[in-house]
Motif scaffolding. Sequence first.
Motif, PDB file in Angstrom:
ATOM      1  N   SER A 146      -0.475 -64.651  18.716  1.00 36.04           N
ATOM      2  CA  SER A 146      -0.070 -65.441  17.559  1.00 36.04           C
ATOM      3  C   SER A 146       1.300 -64.999  17.057  1.00 36.04           C
ATOM      4  CB  SER A 146      -1.103 -65.300  16.434  1.00 36.04           C
ATOM      5  OG  SER A 146      -0.602 -65.844  15.233  1.00 36.04           O
ATOM      6  N   ILE A 147       2.269 -65.899  17.120  1.00 34.09           N
ATOM      7  CA  ILE A 147       3.609 -65.556  16.659  1.00 34.09           C
ATOM      8  C   ILE A 147       3.629 -65.393  15.145  1.00 34.09           C
ATOM      9  CG2 ILE A 147       4.315 -67.977  16.498  1.00 34.09           C
ATOM     10  CD1 ILE A 147       6.495 -64.945  17.468  1.00 34.09           C
ATOM     11  N   GLU A 148       2.784 -66.133  14.443  1.00 32.67           N
ATOM     12  CA  GLU A 148       2.753 -66.026  12.983  1.00 32.67           C
ATOM     13  C   GLU A 148       2.244 -64.662  12.549  1.00 32.67           C
ATOM     14  OE1 GLU A 148       4.062 -67.991  10.805  1.00 32.67           O
ATOM     15  OE2 GLU A 148       4.745 -69.297  12.424  1.00 32.67           O
ATOM     16  N   GLN A 149       1.181 -64.186  13.197  1.00 32.79           N
ATOM     17  CA  GLN A 149       0.657 -62.864  12.849  1.00 32.79           C
ATOM     18  C   GLN A 149       1.666 -61.779  13.212  1.00 32.79           C
ATOM     19  OE1 GLN A 149      -2.847 -61.626  14.967  1.00 32.79           O
ATOM     20  NE2 GLN A 149      -3.468 -60.186  13.364  1.00 32.79           N
ATOM     21  N   LEU A 150       2.301 -61.928  14.364  1.00 31.28           N
ATOM     22  CA  LEU A 150       3.303 -60.948  14.789  1.00 31.28           C
ATOM     23  C   LEU A 150       4.473 -60.929  13.821  1.00 31.28           C
ATOM     24  CD1 LEU A 150       4.169 -58.909  16.917  1.00 31.28           C
ATOM     25  CD2 LEU A 150       5.100 -60.809  18.270  1.00 31.28           C
ATOM     26  N   ARG A 151       4.913 -62.100  13.381  1.00 29.56           N
ATOM     27  CA  ARG A 151       6.038 -62.166  12.448  1.00 29.56           C
ATOM     28  C   ARG A 151       5.682 -61.515  11.115  1.00 29.56           C
ATOM     29  NH1 ARG A 151       8.981 -67.792  11.497  1.00 29.56           N
ATOM     30  NH2 ARG A 151       6.844 -68.440  11.113  1.00 29.56           N
ATOM     31  N   GLU A 152       4.440 -61.711  10.644  1.00 31.24           N
ATOM     32  CA  GLU A 152       4.038 -61.125   9.356  1.00 31.24           C
ATOM     33  C   GLU A 152       4.052 -59.605   9.426  1.00 31.24           C
ATOM     34  OE1 GLU A 152       1.449 -59.265   6.482  1.00 31.24           O
ATOM     35  OE2 GLU A 152       0.851 -59.539   8.588  1.00 31.24           O
ATOM     36  N   VAL A 153       3.563 -59.043  10.538  1.00 32.41           N
ATOM     37  CA  VAL A 153       3.553 -57.587  10.692  1.00 32.41           C
ATOM     38  C   VAL A 153       4.969 -57.059  10.854  1.00 32.41           C
ATOM     39  CG1 VAL A 153       2.788 -55.686  12.154  1.00 32.41           C
ATOM     40  CG2 VAL A 153       1.204 -57.539  11.600  1.00 32.41           C
ATOM     41  N   VAL A 154       5.791 -57.754  11.630  1.00 32.22           N
ATOM     42  CA  VAL A 154       7.187 -57.336  11.826  1.00 32.22           C
ATOM     43  C   VAL A 154       7.927 -57.322  10.492  1.00 32.22           C
ATOM     44  CG1 VAL A 154       9.395 -58.134  12.762  1.00 32.22           C
ATOM     45  CG2 VAL A 154       7.408 -57.932  14.261  1.00 32.22           C
ATOM     46  N   GLN A 155       7.672 -58.304   9.651  1.00 30.15           N
ATOM     47  CA  GLN A 155       8.315 -58.342   8.336  1.00 30.15           C
ATOM     48  C   GLN A 155       7.909 -57.132   7.497  1.00 30.15           C
ATOM     49  OE1 GLN A 155       7.116 -62.207   6.921  1.00 30.15           O
ATOM     50  NE2 GLN A 155       8.902 -63.240   7.794  1.00 30.15           N
ATOM     51  N   ARG A 156       6.665 -56.708   7.627  1.00 30.30           N
ATOM     52  CA  ARG A 156       6.209 -55.525   6.878  1.00 30.30           C
ATOM     53  C   ARG A 156       6.860 -54.258   7.428  1.00 30.30           C
ATOM     54  NH1 ARG A 156      -0.216 -55.739   6.635  1.00 30.30           N
ATOM     55  NH2 ARG A 156       0.118 -53.841   5.383  1.00 30.30           N
ATOM     56  N   TYR A 157       6.996 -54.175   8.750  1.00 28.60           N
ATOM     57  CA  TYR A 157       7.717 -53.045   9.339  1.00 28.60           C
ATOM     58  C   TYR A 157       9.154 -52.998   8.812  1.00 28.60           C
ATOM     59  CZ  TYR A 157       4.067 -52.324  12.916  1.00 28.60           C
ATOM     60  OH  TYR A 157       2.901 -52.051  13.581  1.00 28.60           O
ATOM     61  N   ARG A 158       9.799 -54.144   8.852  1.00 26.75           N
ATOM     62  CA  ARG A 158      11.210 -54.183   8.434  1.00 26.75           C
ATOM     63  C   ARG A 158      11.354 -53.867   6.947  1.00 26.75           C
ATOM     64  NH1 ARG A 158      12.557 -58.551  10.731  1.00 26.75           N
ATOM     65  NH2 ARG A 158      13.713 -57.657  12.461  1.00 26.75           N
ATOM     66  N   ALA A 159      10.419 -54.345   6.125  1.00 28.93           N
ATOM     67  CA  ALA A 159      10.467 -54.046   4.691  1.00 28.93           C
ATOM     68  C   ALA A 159      10.344 -52.554   4.434  1.00 28.93           C
ATOM     69  CB  ALA A 159       9.359 -54.812   3.965  1.00 28.93           C
ATOM     70  N   ALA A 160       9.683 -51.838   5.354  1.00 29.04           N
ATOM     71  CA  ALA A 160       9.549 -50.382   5.221  1.00 29.04           C
ATOM     72  C   ALA A 160      10.785 -49.642   5.716  1.00 29.04           C
ATOM     73  CB  ALA A 160       8.320 -49.909   5.988  1.00 29.04           C
ATOM     74  N   GLY A 161      11.758 -50.391   6.291  1.00 26.74           N
ATOM     75  CA  GLY A 161      12.995 -49.768   6.753  1.00 26.74           C
ATOM     76  C   GLY A 161      13.056 -49.493   8.229  1.00 26.74           C
ATOM     77  N   ILE A 162      12.076 -49.974   8.984  1.00 24.64           N
ATOM     78  CA  ILE A 162      12.037 -49.739  10.430  1.00 24.64           C
ATOM     79  C   ILE A 162      12.799 -50.846  11.149  1.00 24.64           C
ATOM     80  CG2 ILE A 162      10.496 -49.699  12.440  1.00 24.64           C
ATOM     81  CD1 ILE A 162       8.421 -48.399  10.606  1.00 24.64           C
ATOM     82  N   ARG A 163      13.590 -50.461  12.145  1.00 25.35           N
ATOM     83  CA  ARG A 163      14.286 -51.444  12.966  1.00 25.35           C
ATOM     84  C   ARG A 163      13.348 -51.962  14.063  1.00 25.35           C
ATOM     85  NH1 ARG A 163      19.516 -48.267  14.754  1.00 25.35           N
ATOM     86  NH2 ARG A 163      18.050 -46.533  14.533  1.00 25.35           N
ATOM     87  N   ILE A 164      13.555 -53.225  14.445  1.00 23.92           N
ATOM     88  CA  ILE A 164      12.701 -53.888  15.422  1.00 23.92           C
ATOM     89  C   ILE A 164      13.521 -54.221  16.664  1.00 23.92           C
ATOM     90  CG2 ILE A 164      11.222 -55.877  15.893  1.00 23.92           C
ATOM     91  CD1 ILE A 164      10.086 -53.938  13.819  1.00 23.92           C
ATOM     92  N   ALA A 165      12.971 -53.840  17.814  1.00 21.84           N
ATOM     93  CA  ALA A 165      13.583 -54.194  19.096  1.00 21.84           C
ATOM     94  C   ALA A 165      12.610 -55.060  19.886  1.00 21.84           C
ATOM     95  CB  ALA A 165      13.921 -52.938  19.892  1.00 21.84           C
ATOM     96  N   ILE A 166      13.163 -55.927  20.722  1.00 19.58           N
ATOM     97  CA  ILE A 166      12.347 -56.741  21.621  1.00 19.58           C
ATOM     98  C   ILE A 166      12.743 -56.397  23.045  1.00 19.58           C
ATOM     99  CG2 ILE A 166      11.953 -59.079  22.472  1.00 19.58           C
ATOM    100  CD1 ILE A 166      11.940 -60.049  19.643  1.00 19.58           C
ATOM    101  N   ASP A 167      11.748 -56.066  23.851  1.00 18.93           N
ATOM    102  CA  ASP A 167      11.968 -55.673  25.237  1.00 18.93           C
ATOM    103  C   ASP A 167      12.025 -56.910  26.130  1.00 18.93           C
ATOM    104  OD1 ASP A 167      12.331 -54.003  27.370  1.00 18.93           O
ATOM    105  OD2 ASP A 167      10.254 -53.349  27.505  1.00 18.93           O
ATOM    106  N   ASP A 168      12.636 -56.736  27.314  1.00 23.33           N
ATOM    107  CA  ASP A 168      12.668 -57.772  28.360  1.00 23.33           C
ATOM    108  C   ASP A 168      13.290 -59.071  27.867  1.00 23.33           C
ATOM    109  OD1 ASP A 168      11.450 -56.014  30.093  1.00 23.33           O
ATOM    110  OD2 ASP A 168       9.425 -56.722  29.675  1.00 23.33           O
ATOM    111  N   PHE A 169      14.353 -58.966  27.076  1.00 18.49           N
ATOM    112  CA  PHE A 169      15.030 -60.166  26.586  1.00 18.49           C
ATOM    113  C   PHE A 169      15.659 -60.908  27.769  1.00 18.49           C
ATOM    114  CE2 PHE A 169      18.970 -62.053  24.597  1.00 18.49           C
ATOM    115  CZ  PHE A 169      18.304 -63.096  23.990  1.00 18.49           C
ATOM    116  N   GLY A 170      15.361 -62.204  27.850  1.00 17.91           N
ATOM    117  CA  GLY A 170      15.863 -63.019  28.944  1.00 17.91           C
ATOM    118  C   GLY A 170      14.804 -63.346  29.976  1.00 17.91           C
ATOM    119  N   ALA A 171      13.629 -62.715  29.880  1.00 21.84           N
ATOM    120  CA  ALA A 171      12.539 -62.979  30.826  1.00 21.84           C
ATOM    121  C   ALA A 171      11.543 -63.928  30.172  1.00 21.84           C
ATOM    122  CB  ALA A 171      11.842 -61.683  31.215  1.00 21.84           C
ATOM    123  N   GLY A 172      11.236 -65.030  30.832  1.00 18.36           N
ATOM    124  CA  GLY A 172      10.220 -65.943  30.298  1.00 18.36           C
ATOM    125  C   GLY A 172      10.840 -67.072  29.508  1.00 18.36           C
TER     126      GLY A 172
END
Length: 387
Positions: free
Chosen positions: A121-147
Amino acid sequence: MFTGQPLPYFQPLIDTATGRIAGYEALARLRDDEGNVRSAGPLFTDPATPQEDLLELDRSIRRQALERFRDTPEGFLSLNISPAWISQLQPGKPLPSLQLLEEMGIASDQVVFEITELQGSIEQLREVVQRYRAAGIRIAIDDFGAGYSMLDRVLALEPDILKLDIQLFRQAAAGNGNSGDFVRALALMAEKSGCWIIAEGVETEQELHFALECGARYVQGYLFGQPAENFLPSEAVQQQFSRMRDHYVHAKLAEREKLAHLRRSLAELFAELRQWLQQGAQPARLPDPRNYPWLLRCFLCDAEGTQISPNFDWRDGAWQTDPRYLDHNWSWRPYFYQILAEAGEDSRVILSNRYRDATTNQYCMTSGLFIDDSRHLLLVDIDASAL
């Protein structure tokens, strides 16, 4: 059930601006009773491995990695986060990873959470990522360009860092097919969206040069360090990296010199073509292409980009006239914007960036010169592979 003692290994990430080790990615390993160490990665893609065992392994590796990093507070630590675990979280409940950071007293700006895949679920993933970012954590995405579905999810998550897909990156660095242009386009998109690029799997100086060409902020790979149990001094590869970066700069300067030579040759060619036009524009009297081995064709347009002459192509040892493109307007082509914008500068030779011609499937460049008080535009197509 897995066998062996879980432990983290650490692979350095090199800051391309300084050549220093800026951080580490924590990787999962298993040590057997004989002391042999193997990657635990295959377990995470093996459907026969129970999910509860994988979760236990993942949390053990993460805790150990943070404990080790806490004693080496310089730089940042990148930890892999699987959406499979995120999908099991209860909405609104405390996030275990944030609780672990707080328990250990590690500043959130020293941690990067690397999303290893973009399923579920992209919506659930986005909600958790937003909470990570609000805590000051940077977010990376692996394998960019695949798929094929990657881009919409990247846009939805708005990551801070993108890691180029390792297989695509290596194909591009080796010059295979169109992958180089594709990866450059991905890197440009990342730059425009404010993301930093990590090029992983860098094993050769050629791959490092391509990573630098793509604007990678960090590079990671065996060229600078294999995953190991211990951390290195931050300056461990600085001299090696600086030397290779100098090689890259010198190579780019050599390319610029070749481009300057091409411009000088183009100025000579345009002088001959202008004289040819004044003498009646007979195809048989066109300049000798042996003096310009990169020359594909020449033609004439009006100031609005409409072709008013046939193409003059060098084929089979002679100049050939091709009238098929008369009255075609080329002002919409991307390389024309650059050339048409220079109207009024009769003495200046304009050279486009490299592009792939859809008709011939060749990589080309187009050069133009306004003549006759900017009423006409004289154009030359160049075979980029011959440069």
